[in-house]
Design a protein around this motif. Structure first.
Motif, PDB file in Angstrom:
ATOM      1  N   SER A 293       8.138 -36.291 -13.425  1.00 18.44           N
ATOM      2  CA  SER A 293       7.240 -37.351 -12.959  1.00 18.44           C
ATOM      3  C   SER A 293       5.904 -36.757 -12.509  1.00 18.44           C
ATOM      4  O   SER A 293       5.870 -35.659 -11.951  1.00 18.44           O
ATOM      5  CB  SER A 293       7.881 -38.109 -11.792  1.00 18.44           C
ATOM      6  N   THR A 294       4.846 -37.501 -12.740  1.00 22.62           N
ATOM      7  CA  THR A 294       3.510 -37.049 -12.331  1.00 22.62           C
ATOM      8  C   THR A 294       2.556 -38.237 -12.317  1.00 22.62           C
ATOM      9  O   THR A 294       2.826 -39.254 -12.958  1.00 22.62           O
ATOM     10  CB  THR A 294       2.997 -35.940 -13.282  1.00 22.62           C
ATOM     11  N   ASN A 295       1.484 -38.111 -11.561  1.00 21.13           N
ATOM     12  CA  ASN A 295       0.455 -39.164 -11.541  1.00 21.13           C
ATOM     13  C   ASN A 295      -0.459 -39.011 -12.750  1.00 21.13           C
ATOM     14  O   ASN A 295      -0.939 -37.905 -13.014  1.00 21.13           O
ATOM     15  CB  ASN A 295      -0.387 -39.076 -10.262  1.00 21.13           C
TER      16      ASN A 295
ATOM     17  N   THR B 223       1.818 -43.769 -11.568  1.00 24.36           N
ATOM     18  CA  THR B 223       2.768 -42.666 -11.505  1.00 24.36           C
ATOM     19  C   THR B 223       3.728 -42.832 -12.679  1.00 24.36           C
ATOM     20  O   THR B 223       4.358 -43.881 -12.827  1.00 24.36           O
ATOM     21  CB  THR B 223       3.539 -42.670 -10.170  1.00 24.36           C
TER      22      THR B 223
ATOM     23  N   VAL C 289       6.971 -42.158 -13.966  1.00 25.94           N
ATOM     24  CA  VAL C 289       8.234 -41.749 -13.358  1.00 25.94           C
ATOM     25  C   VAL C 289       9.307 -41.552 -14.433  1.00 25.94           C
ATOM     26  O   VAL C 289       9.631 -42.476 -15.180  1.00 25.94           O
ATOM     27  CB  VAL C 289       8.716 -42.801 -12.331  1.00 25.94           C
TER      28      VAL C 289
ATOM     29  N   ASN D  22      12.902 -39.946 -13.830  1.00 26.68           N
ATOM     30  CA  ASN D  22      13.791 -39.191 -12.957  1.00 26.68           C
ATOM     31  C   ASN D  22      14.925 -38.554 -13.783  1.00 26.68           C
ATOM     32  O   ASN D  22      15.008 -38.732 -14.999  1.00 26.68           O
ATOM     33  CB  ASN D  22      14.281 -40.037 -11.782  1.00 26.68           C
TER      34      ASN D  22
ATOM     35  N   PRO E 276       7.515 -28.046 -12.640  1.00 20.95           N
ATOM     36  CA  PRO E 276       8.810 -28.682 -12.349  1.00 20.95           C
ATOM     37  C   PRO E 276       9.482 -29.319 -13.568  1.00 20.95           C
ATOM     38  O   PRO E 276      10.707 -29.348 -13.642  1.00 20.95           O
ATOM     39  CB  PRO E 276       8.449 -29.738 -11.290  1.00 20.95           C
TER      40      PRO E 276
ATOM     41  N   ARG F 180      11.384 -26.594 -15.127  1.00 21.45           N
ATOM     42  CA  ARG F 180      12.567 -26.253 -14.321  1.00 21.45           C
ATOM     43  C   ARG F 180      13.668 -27.296 -14.521  1.00 21.45           C
ATOM     44  O   ARG F 180      14.855 -26.963 -14.568  1.00 21.45           O
ATOM     45  CB  ARG F 180      12.179 -26.148 -12.829  1.00 21.45           C
TER      46      ARG F 180
ATOM     47  N   SER G 268       2.793 -36.778  -7.141  1.00 19.61           N
ATOM     48  CA  SER G 268       4.186 -37.215  -7.309  1.00 19.61           C
ATOM     49  C   SER G 268       4.975 -36.172  -8.089  1.00 19.61           C
ATOM     50  O   SER G 268       4.445 -35.526  -8.994  1.00 19.61           O
ATOM     51  CB  SER G 268       4.222 -38.549  -8.059  1.00 19.61           C
TER      52      SER G 268
ATOM     53  N   ASN H 272       9.473 -35.007  -9.010  1.00 24.14           N
ATOM     54  CA  ASN H 272      10.904 -35.218  -8.782  1.00 24.14           C
ATOM     55  C   ASN H 272      11.432 -34.167  -7.810  1.00 24.14           C
ATOM     56  O   ASN H 272      11.166 -32.975  -7.999  1.00 24.14           O
ATOM     57  CB  ASN H 272      11.692 -35.113 -10.097  1.00 24.14           C
TER      58      ASN H 272
ATOM     59  N   ASP I 147      14.839 -33.914  -6.728  1.00 20.66           N
ATOM     60  CA  ASP I 147      16.293 -33.729  -6.725  1.00 20.66           C
ATOM     61  C   ASP I 147      16.629 -32.243  -6.680  1.00 20.66           C
ATOM     62  O   ASP I 147      15.854 -31.403  -7.131  1.00 20.66           O
ATOM     63  CB  ASP I 147      16.906 -34.332  -7.993  1.00 20.66           C
TER      64      ASP I 147
ATOM     65  N   THR J 127      12.425 -39.406  -6.998  1.00 22.89           N
ATOM     66  CA  THR J 127      11.029 -39.147  -7.324  1.00 22.89           C
ATOM     67  C   THR J 127      10.206 -39.411  -6.067  1.00 22.89           C
ATOM     68  O   THR J 127      10.270 -40.502  -5.502  1.00 22.89           O
ATOM     69  CB  THR J 127      10.557 -40.047  -8.481  1.00 22.89           C
TER      70      THR J 127
ATOM     71  N   ILE K 211      13.572 -28.249  -7.506  1.00 27.90           N
ATOM     72  CA  ILE K 211      12.783 -27.890  -8.687  1.00 27.90           C
ATOM     73  C   ILE K 211      11.460 -28.643  -8.747  1.00 27.90           C
ATOM     74  O   ILE K 211      10.755 -28.582  -9.740  1.00 27.90           O
ATOM     75  CB  ILE K 211      13.584 -28.144  -9.980  1.00 27.90           C
ATOM     76  N   GLY K 212      11.091 -29.309  -7.649  1.00 24.61           N
ATOM     77  CA  GLY K 212       9.891 -30.154  -7.654  1.00 24.61           C
ATOM     78  C   GLY K 212       8.575 -29.415  -7.567  1.00 24.61           C
ATOM     79  O   GLY K 212       7.516 -30.031  -7.700  1.00 24.61           O
TER      80      GLY K 212
END
Lengths: 293, 293
Positions: free
Chosen positions: A117-119, A136, A138, A140, A166, A169, B117, B119, B121, B136, B196-197
């Motif tokens: 997720s990113t803006n 955003t 999203v 997940n 991320p 990862r 923003s 993730n 988790d 998120t 991992i964010g």
């Protein structure tokens, strides 16, 4: 012999024609562009289904018609979008994937999953304002797992798009879980032109991804750049064993005279050959990425 | 003379006491820990309000009581959280900030805004599963602008936390717009322990941020690491003119014997002095960051 270079032509995205008139919209136009890119050295075409007027189409039948139009004209591998932020809901995003079941003639070989997720708002530096303030994008972990399952069921291989570290990862963790299979096809998406959701397209920001590349995994990686010239990331990819994904869907390439997709592919293919890397054929790319036949 | 090093002690976050018994919960415990960190070389304390049992508190009065308890015991600068993912809604997240208006005795000097923003988790590699699949952490541009306005109204300076490169690009754009003011206090948040964010806490992943540091902006940058030893990022920060934000709120430091916050500050302060950088006092940090008096 140097490793072959896989060129994925990103032919249209949701780009308008005002900055480059060669953006293909219809199934036939996309099929023609894909065949021309294949002749110029591309092994894969990435496309977004569009209506005749260029607006985004999320109609599964339009996806299938486009895939058929591409297959009629060349043997290029086919990679389709799930629509990015233009469509909401996991099921709706994968509706065309589910529709591909059992039909090799209208099944894509690959489809994109954004693994994070990113803006994605755009900053207009001249006006000193964001053109939007709430976008955003999203994706997940649950969404990634759902989409992977849908693709597995149909025999479409996910290509894993990474906007930030991320995302890579998460891809590593999902490979570790067996949600995705090796060899993974990972795409680093650089962002220019006011899009700030990913890394800038520079040599160093490309190396930043390679610095965290998971050890001991079979990953074939490629680079693309939204709203900017792919040259810096392409230079790293060509030199360091990666692959490239250029196209006028991402950027109109005014510095090349607003060319066709095939001309952009030809430009990067020549650059790669000058460095000693030949382009992979679709059959060679299929073998390298272990795409179901 | 080398530039002074600002140490911000991150004393508690929402960490439990099972891995380190020295995590402070109550206003008095946080006040004592802050004073001890100040004596060891910290200029700023970053805290999360906690109930007596350690659970997260989002009660503005608890924030104010904690700030008073810190102010009674030392002159350390105070930086508070907006609660990260434990509380939803822009207004609720900033309720304690609004409550600080007009009261220097219970007003924080700084507060955190996460400028993007991602993730968040956690991946459990041993079990090969994500412990959650839907977390998120969304901070869109509109939220960042709202929180900045709330802080401006009260005279609290934002500290800008960056998990990924897009966060830093957003901070740059918002500085360009005048939403944030220079000198900016930017914190790079590295992620270990299955989170991992953000970037892993390595020398190279720290340099990846510095490679995209906006040119011609006055930025004082600091580093922190969730669930991991801060050493690699601290080494880069100490050598390249940055600052550091260690603390047992982020990581229990078993390799240092599950120490107090003050002992962690002392460890990093000695390392910095050995390199030739003295720690900044609160007054010196206030001047460097241009924090309202």
């Amino acid at each position: 012999m140097s490793k072959k270079l896989i060129i994925m032509a990103r032919v249209n995205e949701y780009a308008p024609r005002d900055r480059n008139p060669h953006i293909p919209f219809t199934p036939e136009e996309i099929g023609e562009a894909a065949a021309a890119c294949r002749a110029a050295g591309a092994a894969i075409v990435h496309f977004h289904a569009r209506n005749d007027d260029g607006s985004p189409s999320h109609d599964p039948e339009r996806y299938l018609a486009t895939i058929r139009a591409i297959r009629e004209r060349s043997d290029i591998l086919i990679d389709c979008t799930l629509g990015q932020a233009t469509i909401k809901g996991d099921e709706a995003r994968a509706a065309h994937i589910a529709r591909m079941k059992g039909g090799p003639a209208f099944r894509a070989d690959l489809a994109a999953i954004d693994v994070g997720s990113t803006n994605i708002d755009v900053y207009d530096a001249a006006q000193k304002r964001f053109t939007t303030q709430d976008k955003t994008y999203v994706n997940n972990i649950s969404t990634c797992m759902y989409l992977a399952k849908q693709m597995d069921d149909v025999g479409v291989k996910p290509h894993l798009t990474c906007w930030t570290i991320p995302f890579l990862r998460a891809a590593d963790a999902l490979l570790d879980m067996g949600v995705f299979q090796e060899p993974a096809y990972v795409q680093f998406a650089f962002c220019e032109g006011g899009i700030i959701g990913g890394h800038p397209c520079t040599i160093r920001s490309t190396l930043a991804f390679l610095d965290v590349m998971p050890a001991n995994r079979r990953i074939e990686w490629t680079v693309t750049c939204k709203e900017g010239n792919l040259l810096p990331a392409a230079a790293v990819a060509i030199e360091q064993g990666g692959h490239i994904s250029p196209g006028i869907g991402d950027y109109p390439y005014p510095e090349l005279g607003a060319p066709t997709n095939a001309a952009v592919v030809d430009f990067f293919a020549r650059m790669a050959r000058a460095y000693g890397r030949e382009t992979a054929t679709p059959a060679e790319a299929r073998a390298m990425l272990n795409i179901p036949g």
